[in-house]
Design a protein around this motif. Structure first.
Motif, PDB file in Angstrom:
ATOM      1  N   ARG A  55      28.889  -4.834  -3.456  1.00 25.57           N
ATOM      2  CA  ARG A  55      27.434  -4.669  -3.314  1.00 25.57           C
ATOM      3  C   ARG A  55      27.071  -3.202  -3.123  1.00 25.57           C
ATOM      4  NH1 ARG A  55      27.676  -9.799  -0.763  1.00 25.57           N
ATOM      5  NH2 ARG A  55      27.975  -8.945   1.324  1.00 25.57           N
ATOM      6  N   ALA A  56      27.908  -2.466  -2.393  1.00 23.35           N
ATOM      7  CA  ALA A  56      27.644  -1.039  -2.211  1.00 23.35           C
ATOM      8  C   ALA A  56      27.705  -0.308  -3.549  1.00 23.35           C
ATOM      9  CB  ALA A  56      28.652  -0.433  -1.242  1.00 23.35           C
ATOM     10  N   PHE A  57      28.674  -0.672  -4.376  1.00 26.55           N
ATOM     11  CA  PHE A  57      28.796  -0.026  -5.693  1.00 26.55           C
ATOM     12  C   PHE A  57      27.584  -0.348  -6.565  1.00 26.55           C
ATOM     13  CE2 PHE A  57      29.948  -0.029 -10.151  1.00 26.55           C
ATOM     14  CZ  PHE A  57      30.567   1.212 -10.303  1.00 26.55           C
ATOM     15  N   VAL A  58      27.268  -1.627  -6.693  1.00 23.96           N
ATOM     16  CA  VAL A  58      26.170  -2.049  -7.567  1.00 23.96           C
ATOM     17  C   VAL A  58      24.842  -1.489  -7.068  1.00 23.96           C
ATOM     18  CG1 VAL A  58      24.874  -4.024  -8.439  1.00 23.96           C
ATOM     19  CG2 VAL A  58      27.373  -4.116  -8.350  1.00 23.96           C
ATOM     20  N   GLY A  59      24.595  -1.584  -5.755  1.00 21.97           N
ATOM     21  CA  GLY A  59      23.336  -1.107  -5.208  1.00 21.97           C
ATOM     22  C   GLY A  59      23.142   0.384  -5.382  1.00 21.97           C
ATOM     23  N   THR A  60      24.211   1.153  -5.129  1.00 21.83           N
ATOM     24  CA  THR A  60      24.107   2.608  -5.279  1.00 21.83           C
ATOM     25  C   THR A  60      23.937   2.987  -6.742  1.00 21.83           C
ATOM     26  OG1 THR A  60      25.534   2.903  -3.351  1.00 21.83           O
ATOM     27  CG2 THR A  60      25.259   4.803  -4.805  1.00 21.83           C
ATOM     28  N   PHE A  61      24.644   2.301  -7.627  1.00 19.48           N
ATOM     29  CA  PHE A  61      24.522   2.593  -9.066  1.00 19.48           C
ATOM     30  C   PHE A  61      23.096   2.338  -9.548  1.00 19.48           C
ATOM     31  CE2 PHE A  61      24.801   1.697 -13.580  1.00 19.48           C
ATOM     32  CZ  PHE A  61      25.672   2.692 -14.036  1.00 19.48           C
ATOM     33  N   GLN A  62      22.530   1.213  -9.153  1.00 15.49           N
ATOM     34  CA  GLN A  62      21.166   0.889  -9.585  1.00 15.49           C
ATOM     35  C   GLN A  62      20.163   1.891  -9.027  1.00 15.49           C
ATOM     36  OE1 GLN A  62      20.687  -3.183  -8.321  1.00 15.49           O
ATOM     37  NE2 GLN A  62      21.592  -4.018 -10.197  1.00 15.49           N
ATOM     38  N   SER A  63      20.307   2.247  -7.759  1.00 13.18           N
ATOM     39  CA  SER A  63      19.380   3.203  -7.149  1.00 13.18           C
ATOM     40  C   SER A  63      19.463   4.560  -7.823  1.00 13.18           C
ATOM     41  CB  SER A  63      19.691   3.352  -5.653  1.00 13.18           C
ATOM     42  OG  SER A  63      19.488   2.130  -4.970  1.00 13.18           O
ATOM     43  N   ALA A  64      20.687   4.983  -8.163  1.00 10.90           N
ATOM     44  CA  ALA A  64      20.870   6.287  -8.800  1.00 10.90           C
ATOM     45  C   ALA A  64      20.278   6.303 -10.198  1.00 10.90           C
ATOM     46  CB  ALA A  64      22.349   6.643  -8.837  1.00 10.90           C
ATOM     47  N   THR A  65      20.473   5.249 -10.965  1.00  6.99           N
ATOM     48  CA  THR A  65      19.922   5.214 -12.324  1.00  6.99           C
ATOM     49  C   THR A  65      18.393   5.139 -12.298  1.00  6.99           C
ATOM     50  OG1 THR A  65      20.299   2.811 -12.355  1.00  6.99           O
ATOM     51  CG2 THR A  65      21.993   4.203 -13.362  1.00  6.99           C
ATOM     52  N   GLU A  66      17.857   4.390 -11.326  1.00  5.00           N
ATOM     53  CA  GLU A  66      16.399   4.313 -11.207  1.00  5.00           C
ATOM     54  C   GLU A  66      15.806   5.662 -10.817  1.00  5.00           C
ATOM     55  OE1 GLU A  66      15.752   1.247  -8.396  1.00  5.00           O
ATOM     56  OE2 GLU A  66      16.300  -0.390  -9.771  1.00  5.00           O
ATOM     57  N   ALA A  67      16.616   6.497 -10.127  1.00  6.37           N
ATOM     58  CA  ALA A  67      16.145   7.828  -9.734  1.00  6.37           C
ATOM     59  C   ALA A  67      16.321   8.848 -10.852  1.00  6.37           C
ATOM     60  CB  ALA A  67      16.886   8.299  -8.486  1.00  6.37           C
ATOM     61  N   GLY A  68      16.856   8.428 -11.997  1.00  8.86           N
ATOM     62  CA  GLY A  68      16.985   9.317 -13.146  1.00  8.86           C
ATOM     63  C   GLY A  68      18.364   9.897 -13.351  1.00  8.86           C
ATOM     64  N   ALA A  69      19.358   9.487 -12.606  1.00  6.86           N
ATOM     65  CA  ALA A  69      20.718  10.005 -12.776  1.00  6.86           C
ATOM     66  C   ALA A  69      21.328   9.437 -14.049  1.00  6.86           C
ATOM     67  CB  ALA A  69      21.579   9.647 -11.577  1.00  6.86           C
ATOM     68  N   SER A  70      22.234  10.199 -14.637  1.00  4.94           N
ATOM     69  CA  SER A  70      22.940   9.725 -15.817  1.00  4.94           C
ATOM     70  C   SER A  70      23.945   8.654 -15.411  1.00  4.94           C
ATOM     71  CB  SER A  70      23.681  10.882 -16.487  1.00  4.94           C
ATOM     72  OG  SER A  70      24.712  11.379 -15.637  1.00  4.94           O
ATOM     73  N   GLY A  71      24.492   7.971 -16.416  1.00  3.97           N
ATOM     74  CA  GLY A  71      25.460   6.921 -16.124  1.00  3.97           C
ATOM     75  C   GLY A  71      26.674   7.449 -15.390  1.00  3.97           C
ATOM     76  N   GLY A  72      27.146   8.633 -15.797  1.00  4.03           N
ATOM     77  CA  GLY A  72      28.307   9.228 -15.146  1.00  4.03           C
ATOM     78  C   GLY A  72      28.024   9.616 -13.711  1.00  4.03           C
ATOM     79  N   GLN A  73      26.862  10.225 -13.476  1.00  2.66           N
ATOM     80  CA  GLN A  73      26.493  10.623 -12.120  1.00  2.66           C
ATOM     81  C   GLN A  73      26.297   9.398 -11.230  1.00  2.66           C
ATOM     82  OE1 GLN A  73      23.001  12.868 -13.196  1.00  2.66           O
ATOM     83  NE2 GLN A  73      24.033  14.855 -12.947  1.00  2.66           N
TER      84      GLN A  73
END
Length: 282
Positions: A138-156
């Motif tokens: 859940r930590a991985f999925v939640g952080t990934f979704q939050s980062a992409t919604e904030a405009g981060a690239s897939g790698g970031q």
């Protein structure tokens, strides 16, 4: 490597290392490894049952807690939240207790008080391994979704998610959650050992289970109350203080149970005889 494999290893390896540590504490008469393995697996599987009941409790209490908080009834909201947390803790401690007693209640190898602590410790670590895997994912999925919604690239986003899951969540869960489950279940295990071996009352087992659930709930509740859900807050500090209390109680009970072991007494009684036989002319 797939994140699911990494999460599984991050949850399972610490649990097995802790299991080796506690298993080795039982130095007078260690339990069969086959029984230990079975209890670990049953503890792991019991987590799915407990999670289903916790989801039901969340669905039952969650909307009422939110409605009370939004309506300004803070006292009611906290009361309902506390009730949910207590019931969830009782649910988890009961699951670990049931799978342990169902596997060991009539086993002739359950012959000293410390066995109850080792058995429930094993089930608790299996339970914690499964629970920790879920939190890491859940930590991985939640952080990934939050980062992409904030405009981060897939790698970031992926890098941030790996750090959150494997460098923050996994170590904290391996220490706090795993040892927390061990300490709470160890209390129940001690009174269960007294019941099976020492003739303790059934009432004492109920009391031990309630005490374990109370400490478990007291650890969880401050984290639910924390509005920031962050580390280094008074809420988190209070949770850690409760955790330390539980761990301290566990090791005090473990020491007491080991000192009461009949196998320890037998070993101590044999030492003078062995020393006398080793003397010249003995």
């Amino acid at each position: 490597m797939d994140i699911r494999i990494m999460a599984l290893l991050a949850a399972l390896v610490p649990a097995l290392l802790w299991l080796w540590f506690f298993y080795s504490r039982d130095r007078y008469e260690r339990e069969p490894k086959s029984l230990i393995g079975k209890l670990f697996l049953w503890g792991l599987l019991s987590g799915f049952w407990a999670a289903g009941l916790n989801d039901f409790l969340s669905a039952l209490f969650g909307p009422q807690v939110n409605a009370a908080a939004e309506g300004g009834a803070i006292t009611l909201a906290v009361t309902l939240l506390a009730a949910m947390v207590v019931l969830a803790a009782l649910n988890e401690e009961t699951m670990k207790y049931l799978v342990t007693t169902n596997s060991t209640r009539n086993d002739p190898r359950f012959n000293e008080v410390v066995d109850g602590m080792i058995y429930l410790t094993t089930a608790a670590l299996g339970f914690a391994a499964g629970e920790n895997f879920g939190y890491i994912m859940r930590a991985f999925v939640g952080t990934f979704q939050s980062a992409t919604e904030a405009g981060a690239s897939g790698g970031q986003a992926g890098a941030s998610a790996l750090v959150a899951a494997l460098a923050v969540t996994a170590p904290l869960r391996a220490l706090l959650s795993s040892l927390g489950h061990v300490s709470w279940s160890g209390i129940t295990g001690y009174v269960l050992g007294r019941r099976i071996v020492g003739g303790g009352s059934a009432r004492s087992v109920v009391f031990g289970l309630l005490a374990a659930s109370g400490l478990h709930a007291a650890y969880n509740l401050p984290q639910f109350l924390d509005p920031d859900e962050a580390l280094l807050t008074p809420y988190f500090g209070l949770a850690v203080a409760v955790w330390a209390l539980g761990v301290g109680i566990y090791f005090l009970l473990l020491r007491k149970a080991l000192r009461a072991s009949p196998f320890r007494r037998d070993q101590l009684a044999r030492r003078p005889l062995a020393a006398a036989e080793a003397e010249p002319g003995g």
